[in-house]
Design a protein around this motif. Structure first.
Motif, short mmCIF file in Angstrom:
data_model
loop_
_atom_site.label_atom_id
_atom_site.label_comp_id
_atom_site.label_asym_id
_atom_site.label_seq_id
_atom_site.Cartn_x
_atom_site.Cartn_y
_atom_site.Cartn_z
N GLU A 55 12.91 0.89 10.36
CA GLU A 55 12.65 -0.33 11.12
C GLU A 55 12.52 -1.54 10.21
O GLU A 55 12.05 -2.60 10.65
CB GLU A 55 11.40 -0.15 11.99
CG GLU A 55 11.57 0.96 13.04
CD GLU A 55 10.33 1.15 13.89
OE1 GLU A 55 9.31 0.45 13.64
OE2 GLU A 55 10.37 1.98 14.81
N GLY A 56 12.89 -1.36 8.98
CA GLY A 56 12.88 -2.49 8.07
C GLY A 56 11.52 -2.89 7.55
O GLY A 56 11.37 -3.96 6.95
N SER A 57 10.52 -2.01 7.76
CA SER A 57 9.19 -2.32 7.18
C SER A 57 8.74 -1.13 6.35
O SER A 57 9.07 -1.05 5.16
CB SER A 57 8.19 -2.67 8.27
OG SER A 57 8.12 -1.64 9.25
N VAL A 58 8.02 -0.18 6.95
CA VAL A 58 7.52 0.98 6.23
C VAL A 58 8.69 1.82 5.71
O VAL A 58 9.73 1.97 6.38
CB VAL A 58 6.64 1.84 7.16
CG1 VAL A 58 6.28 3.17 6.51
CG2 VAL A 58 5.38 1.06 7.54
N SER A 59 8.50 2.38 4.51
CA SER A 59 9.52 3.24 3.91
C SER A 59 8.89 4.57 3.53
O SER A 59 7.70 4.64 3.19
CB SER A 59 10.12 2.58 2.68
OG SER A 59 11.07 3.44 2.03
N THR A 60 9.71 5.61 3.59
CA THR A 60 9.27 6.94 3.18
C THR A 60 10.25 7.50 2.16
O THR A 60 11.47 7.43 2.36
CB THR A 60 9.21 7.90 4.39
OG1 THR A 60 8.33 7.34 5.37
CG2 THR A 60 8.68 9.26 3.96
N LEU A 61 9.71 8.01 1.07
CA LEU A 61 10.50 8.72 0.08
C LEU A 61 10.20 10.20 0.25
O LEU A 61 9.03 10.62 0.19
CB LEU A 61 10.13 8.26 -1.33
CG LEU A 61 10.81 8.99 -2.50
CD1 LEU A 61 12.31 8.71 -2.51
CD2 LEU A 61 10.19 8.59 -3.84
N TRP A 118 11.91 1.56 -4.72
CA TRP A 118 11.17 2.73 -5.20
C TRP A 118 11.51 2.94 -6.68
O TRP A 118 12.68 2.85 -7.08
CB TRP A 118 11.55 3.98 -4.42
CG TRP A 118 10.96 4.08 -3.04
CD1 TRP A 118 11.54 3.75 -1.87
CD2 TRP A 118 9.66 4.58 -2.70
NE1 TRP A 118 10.70 4.00 -0.81
CE2 TRP A 118 9.53 4.51 -1.30
CE3 TRP A 118 8.58 5.08 -3.45
CZ2 TRP A 118 8.38 4.92 -0.62
CZ3 TRP A 118 7.44 5.49 -2.78
CH2 TRP A 118 7.34 5.41 -1.38
N TYR A 119 10.46 3.25 -7.45
CA TYR A 119 10.61 3.54 -8.87
C TYR A 119 9.88 4.85 -9.18
O TYR A 119 8.88 5.18 -8.54
CB TYR A 119 10.03 2.43 -9.74
CG TYR A 119 10.74 1.10 -9.61
CD1 TYR A 119 10.36 0.18 -8.63
CD2 TYR A 119 11.78 0.75 -10.46
CE1 TYR A 119 11.01 -1.03 -8.50
CE2 TYR A 119 12.43 -0.47 -10.34
CZ TYR A 119 12.04 -1.35 -9.35
OH TYR A 119 12.69 -2.56 -9.22
N LEU A 166 6.31 10.62 0.79
CA LEU A 166 5.48 9.56 0.23
C LEU A 166 5.76 8.28 1.03
O LEU A 166 6.92 7.92 1.25
CB LEU A 166 5.82 9.34 -1.25
CG LEU A 166 5.91 10.60 -2.11
CD1 LEU A 166 6.26 10.23 -3.55
CD2 LEU A 166 4.63 11.40 -2.05
N ARG A 167 4.69 7.59 1.38
CA ARG A 167 4.81 6.43 2.27
C ARG A 167 4.54 5.14 1.54
O ARG A 167 3.68 5.09 0.65
CB ARG A 167 3.85 6.58 3.44
CG ARG A 167 3.79 5.41 4.40
CD ARG A 167 2.66 5.57 5.40
NE ARG A 167 2.44 4.37 6.18
CZ ARG A 167 2.84 4.21 7.45
NH1 ARG A 167 3.47 5.21 8.07
NH2 ARG A 167 2.59 3.09 8.09
N SER A 196 0.83 -1.19 0.00
CA SER A 196 0.00 0.00 0.00
C SER A 196 0.87 1.25 0.00
O SER A 196 2.00 1.23 0.51
CB SER A 196 -0.95 0.01 1.20
OG SER A 196 -0.22 0.02 2.42
N GLN A 197 0.33 2.30 -0.60
CA GLN A 197 1.05 3.56 -0.68
C GLN A 197 0.10 4.70 -0.34
O GLN A 197 -1.09 4.65 -0.66
CB GLN A 197 1.63 3.77 -2.09
CG GLN A 197 2.74 2.81 -2.46
CD GLN A 197 3.35 3.16 -3.80
OE1 GLN A 197 3.24 2.39 -4.75
NE2 GLN A 197 4.03 4.29 -3.87
N SER A 198 0.66 5.72 0.29
CA SER A 198 -0.14 6.90 0.59
C SER A 198 0.72 8.15 0.54
O SER A 198 1.93 8.08 0.80
CB SER A 198 -0.78 6.75 1.98
OG SER A 198 0.23 6.64 2.98
N PRO A 199 0.15 9.27 0.14
CA PRO A 199 -1.20 9.39 -0.42
C PRO A 199 -1.25 8.84 -1.84
O PRO A 199 -0.21 8.58 -2.43
CB PRO A 199 -1.42 10.91 -0.40
CG PRO A 199 -0.05 11.48 -0.62
CD PRO A 199 0.88 10.56 0.12
#
Lengths: 113, 111
Positions: free
Chosen positions: A71-77, A34-35, A21-22, A5-8
């Motif tokens: 934390e090795g899960s969620v990523s933010t760009l 990420w692309y 961007l999450r 899943s991605q948001s927004p």
């Protein structure tokens, strides 16, 4: 979760603003990518994480682009001081291991005015 | 860097007919994976089919099959019995760990 899943899903920014961007990958997936996809083109690689380690950031177009996965899960760009040329769809993908099948999120469409 | 070439920007097919999408790639590696992804107008990238380079047998998934020619570095996708829901942009991709995509082929299906 069932998928990436991605948001927004959509983000409009004024030129010069910072955006974040999450990406929530599939639970247990070690690898996260990420692309960037410009309109009518194929996605272009930006960066790659294995767990919390950023192993490849060779595709980041400038030092205004920064990604993390603390934390090795969620990523933010994060994109600082956005420019019009940053307008694109940003896709996140995860896989169980590097080289395995990547599963994509729905993307975030960024429009910079 | 690996390059992936899709030479057909657009393809049109009659419903229930067959269409073949072309893809060539360039690599010096011997072990890698190839994929076809589908991206409908909603933009969610969906895996269609995957091929391991070390396998000589061509991958098949229901109506989708590939013709993998390792020596020629060719990886075409055949869609049989085309359905209206097959209309989308199709991307060929190569990976050693990160994906390198072709420019895509837009497939339209005529009713």
């Amino acid at each position: 979760g069932a998928g990436v899943s991605q948001s927004p899903r959509y983000k409009v920014a004024k030129r010069g603003q910072d955006v974040a961007l999450r990406c929530d990958p599939i639970s247990g997936h070690v690898s996260l990518f990420w692309y960037q996809q410009a309109l009518g083109q194929g996605p272009e690689f930006l960066t790659y994480f294995q767990n919390e380690a950023q192993l490849d950031k060779s595709g980041l177009p400038s030092d205004r682009f920064f990604a993390e996965r603390p934390e090795g899960s969620v990523s933010t760009l994060k994109i600082q001081r956005t420019q019009q040329e940053d307008s694109a769809v940003y896709l996140c993908a995860s896989s169980s291991t590097a080289g395995d099948t990547q599963y994509f999120g729905p993307g975030t469409r960024l429009t910079v005015l | 860097a690996q390059t992936v070439t899709q030479s057909q920007p657009e393809m049109s097919v009659q419903e229930a007919e067959t269409v073949t999408l072309s893809c060539t790639y360039d690599t010096s590696e011997s072990d890698y994976y190839l994929f076809w992804y589908k991206q409908p107008p909603s933009r969610q990238m969906i895996l269609v089919i995957r091929q391991e380079a070390y396998k000589q047998q061509n991958a098949t998934e229901n109506r989708f099959s590939v013709n993998f020619q390792k020596a020629a570095k060719s990886f075409s996708l055949k869609i049989s019995d085309s359905q209206l829901g097959d209309a989308a942009m199709y991307f060929c991709a190569y990976t050693d760990y990160k994906l390198s995509f072709g420019a895509g082929t837009t497939v339209t299906v005529r009713a």
